[in-house]
Write a protein that holds these residues in place. Structure first.
Motif, mmCIF file in Angstrom:
data_model
loop_
_atom_site.group_PDB
_atom_site.id
_atom_site.type_symbol
_atom_site.label_atom_id
_atom_site.label_comp_id
_atom_site.label_asym_id
_atom_site.label_seq_id
_atom_site.Cartn_x
_atom_site.Cartn_y
_atom_site.Cartn_z
ATOM 1 N N GLU A 108 8.989 3.614 -5.568
ATOM 2 C CA GLU A 108 9.909 4.260 -4.628
ATOM 3 C C GLU A 108 9.148 5.059 -3.576
ATOM 4 O OE1 GLU A 108 13.886 4.860 -7.442
ATOM 5 O OE2 GLU A 108 12.513 6.545 -7.095
ATOM 6 N N THR A 109 8.064 5.710 -4.000
ATOM 7 C CA THR A 109 7.276 6.527 -3.072
ATOM 8 C C THR A 109 6.357 5.675 -2.213
ATOM 9 O OG1 THR A 109 7.273 8.342 -4.685
ATOM 10 C CG2 THR A 109 5.673 8.466 -2.888
ATOM 11 N N ASN A 110 5.559 4.831 -2.864
ATOM 12 C CA ASN A 110 4.487 4.112 -2.168
ATOM 13 C C ASN A 110 4.948 2.878 -1.411
ATOM 14 O OD1 ASN A 110 3.014 6.046 -3.501
ATOM 15 N ND2 ASN A 110 1.805 4.640 -4.725
ATOM 16 N N ASN A 111 6.130 2.353 -1.744
ATOM 17 C CA ASN A 111 6.595 1.126 -1.083
ATOM 18 C C ASN A 111 7.907 1.316 -0.334
ATOM 19 O OD1 ASN A 111 5.262 -0.069 -3.997
ATOM 20 N ND2 ASN A 111 4.391 -0.698 -2.056
ATOM 21 N N LEU A 112 8.962 1.683 -1.047
ATOM 22 C CA LEU A 112 10.223 1.951 -0.374
ATOM 23 C C LEU A 112 10.035 3.067 0.652
ATOM 24 C CD1 LEU A 112 13.265 1.446 -0.087
ATOM 25 C CD2 LEU A 112 13.623 3.121 -1.922
ATOM 26 N N GLY A 113 9.218 4.066 0.302
ATOM 27 C CA GLY A 113 8.970 5.177 1.206
ATOM 28 C C GLY A 113 8.307 4.743 2.502
ATOM 29 N N VAL A 114 7.401 3.772 2.414
ATOM 30 C CA VAL A 114 6.744 3.266 3.630
ATOM 31 C C VAL A 114 7.768 2.584 4.538
ATOM 32 C CG1 VAL A 114 5.062 1.590 4.513
ATOM 33 C CG2 VAL A 114 4.471 3.026 2.552
ATOM 34 N N ALA A 115 8.568 1.685 3.964
ATOM 35 C CA ALA A 115 9.564 0.963 4.757
ATOM 36 C C ALA A 115 10.603 1.920 5.352
ATOM 37 C CB ALA A 115 10.246 -0.096 3.897
ATOM 38 N N ALA A 116 11.032 2.901 4.562
ATOM 39 C CA ALA A 116 12.029 3.860 5.053
ATOM 40 C C ALA A 116 11.448 4.736 6.159
ATOM 41 C CB ALA A 116 12.531 4.725 3.904
ATOM 42 N N THR A 117 10.156 5.025 6.076
ATOM 43 C CA THR A 117 9.490 5.808 7.125
ATOM 44 C C THR A 117 9.439 5.021 8.431
ATOM 45 O OG1 THR A 117 8.125 7.016 5.529
ATOM 46 C CG2 THR A 117 7.324 6.926 7.806
ATOM 47 N N PHE A 118 9.111 3.751 8.349
ATOM 48 C CA PHE A 118 9.008 2.917 9.550
ATOM 49 C C PHE A 118 10.376 2.578 10.154
ATOM 50 C CE2 PHE A 118 4.774 0.836 8.030
ATOM 51 C CZ PHE A 118 4.073 1.960 8.429
ATOM 52 N N HIS A 119 11.372 2.411 9.281
ATOM 53 C CA HIS A 119 12.674 1.884 9.695
ATOM 54 C C HIS A 119 13.249 2.502 10.980
ATOM 55 C CE1 HIS A 119 16.914 0.831 9.677
ATOM 56 N NE2 HIS A 119 17.196 2.117 9.579
ATOM 57 N N PRO A 120 13.331 3.838 11.109
ATOM 58 C CA PRO A 120 13.991 4.406 12.292
ATOM 59 C C PRO A 120 13.222 4.186 13.597
ATOM 60 C CG PRO A 120 13.775 6.028 10.512
ATOM 61 C CD PRO A 120 12.876 4.881 10.181
ATOM 62 N N PHE A 121 11.957 3.789 13.484
ATOM 63 C CA PHE A 121 11.118 3.688 14.674
ATOM 64 C C PHE A 121 10.889 2.257 15.157
ATOM 65 C CE2 PHE A 121 9.680 7.496 12.290
ATOM 66 C CZ PHE A 121 10.115 8.455 13.196
ATOM 67 N N ALA A 150 0.590 0.683 -12.023
ATOM 68 C CA ALA A 150 1.629 1.029 -11.044
ATOM 69 C C ALA A 150 1.015 1.252 -9.671
ATOM 70 C CB ALA A 150 2.380 2.274 -11.503
ATOM 71 N N TYR A 151 -0.061 2.005 -9.622
ATOM 72 C CA TYR A 151 -0.684 2.325 -8.333
ATOM 73 C C TYR A 151 -1.302 1.089 -7.689
ATOM 74 C CZ TYR A 151 -3.496 4.849 -4.880
ATOM 75 O OH TYR A 151 -4.059 5.299 -3.707
ATOM 76 N N CYS A 152 -2.062 0.327 -8.460
ATOM 77 C CA CYS A 152 -2.698 -0.877 -7.910
ATOM 78 C C CYS A 152 -1.651 -1.847 -7.374
ATOM 79 C CB CYS A 152 -3.544 -1.569 -8.975
ATOM 80 S SG CYS A 152 -5.049 -0.677 -9.437
ATOM 81 N N ALA A 153 -0.609 -2.064 -8.161
ATOM 82 C CA ALA A 153 0.445 -2.998 -7.730
ATOM 83 C C ALA A 153 1.153 -2.483 -6.478
ATOM 84 C CB ALA A 153 1.450 -3.201 -8.863
ATOM 85 N N SER A 154 1.415 -1.189 -6.423
ATOM 86 C CA SER A 154 2.123 -0.631 -5.268
ATOM 87 C C SER A 154 1.281 -0.738 -4.003
ATOM 88 C CB SER A 154 2.523 0.826 -5.527
ATOM 89 O OG SER A 154 1.406 1.690 -5.493
ATOM 90 N N LYS A 155 -0.019 -0.507 -4.122
ATOM 91 C CA LYS A 155 -0.863 -0.560 -2.933
ATOM 92 C C LYS A 155 -1.127 -2.006 -2.498
ATOM 93 C CE LYS A 155 -1.224 3.789 -2.067
ATOM 94 N NZ LYS A 155 -0.625 4.364 -0.844
ATOM 95 N N ALA A 156 -1.161 -2.932 -3.445
ATOM 96 C CA ALA A 156 -1.233 -4.349 -3.072
ATOM 97 C C ALA A 156 0.017 -4.736 -2.286
ATOM 98 C CB ALA A 156 -1.373 -5.221 -4.319
ATOM 99 N N ALA A 157 1.150 -4.166 -2.690
ATOM 100 C CA ALA A 157 2.401 -4.434 -1.985
ATOM 101 C C ALA A 157 2.385 -3.833 -0.582
ATOM 102 C CB ALA A 157 3.584 -3.882 -2.782
ATOM 103 N N VAL A 158 1.741 -2.681 -0.408
ATOM 104 C CA VAL A 158 1.633 -2.084 0.926
ATOM 105 C C VAL A 158 0.861 -3.018 1.864
ATOM 106 C CG1 VAL A 158 0.589 -0.204 2.277
ATOM 107 C CG2 VAL A 158 1.803 0.315 0.154
#
Length: 257
Positions: A108-121, A150-158
């Protein structure tokens, strides 16, 4: 005067990036849960108040970060650079039920958070036909490390997400930069019990990351030596990779001393 928005700006890499961009003449839009810490730090640094906006948000909650982004646009305009830096790093053991919740929080933090941060811009930048979106990944994205699933998988997803987004934004003149840090001396790495080669200070990292972002690099490992090590590890056959990591300390689980 250009504007940069940075999430996770209350400490570590985010704080160092904020200082580096300010030094380069940017206005700052700083986002974190602990806004008091950011405001106090900016004042201590002697930053001009008219060049700094502070916004409260939890990137795990899309409505929260989107509201902060819209507030930024209303008060400071559409940023030239948006850096999705907020992230967490906690060890997990899949045998432990409670660690499934840690994995949920990490994604939720490392992946959804990235997309949600970019979304409005994304739309405003596409309409303006300029802007840079920056995702902060990690060399941990290259191969899975013990206790670090969890961390490795999330950053690979980033890495994969930013690569996809880059292709979507390129026709509109919007750049997407993937910054891949090695080991940086921050609260995220302070508790690591295993070797951390090429460990950098946050300021050293920020200098190199700033240069990569300004250059519009699509993908940059910092420091480059860590990129070489990571790629060599990627090329190792599984049997040899497993032997290299045998006996390596695990990332600590939540609550472990």
């Amino acid at each position: 005067m250009k504007l940069v928005l940075i999430t996770g700006a209350s400490s570590g890499i985010g704080q160092a990036l904020a200082a580096r961009f300010y030094q380069a003449g940017y206005r700052l839009a700083l986002v974190a849960r602990r806004t008091g810490d950011i405001a106090s730090w900016a004042q201590t640094q002697g930053f001009a108040a008219e060049r700094v906006g502070v916004y409260a948000a939890d990137v795990r909650q899309p409505d929260s970060i989107i509201a902060a982004a819209r507030d930024c646009i209303a008060k400071q305009g559409v940023p030239d650079v948006v850096i999705a830096n907020a992230g967490i790093s906690v060890g997990i053991d899949t045998a432990e039920y409670e660690d499934l919740e840690v994995m949920r929080a990490t994604f939720e933090t490392n992946n959804l958070g990235v997309a949600a941060t970019f979304h409005p811009f994304v739309k405003p930048m596409r309409e303006r036909r300029s802007g840079t979106l920056v995702g902060i990944a990690s060399v941990a994205a290259i191969r899975g490390l013990p206790g670090h699933g969890a961390y490795c998988a999330s950053k690979a997803a980033v890495v994969s997400y930013c690569e996809s987004l880059r292709g979507e934004c390129r026709p509109f003149g919007v750049k997407v930069v993937t910054v891949v840090p090695g080991y940086v001396a921050t609260p995220l790495t302070a508790g690591n019990t295993y070797p951390m080669p090429f460990l950098m200070t946050p300021d050293e990292f920020a200098d190199r990351a700033f240069a990569a972002i300004e250059a519009g690099a699509s993908y940059r490992v910092i420091p480059w030596q860590m990129g070489v090590v990571a790629k060599l590890l990627r090329l190792l056959p599984n049997a040899l990779f497993d032997r290299v990591l045998a006996g390596r300390g695990r990332k600590k689980r939540q609550g472990e001393a």
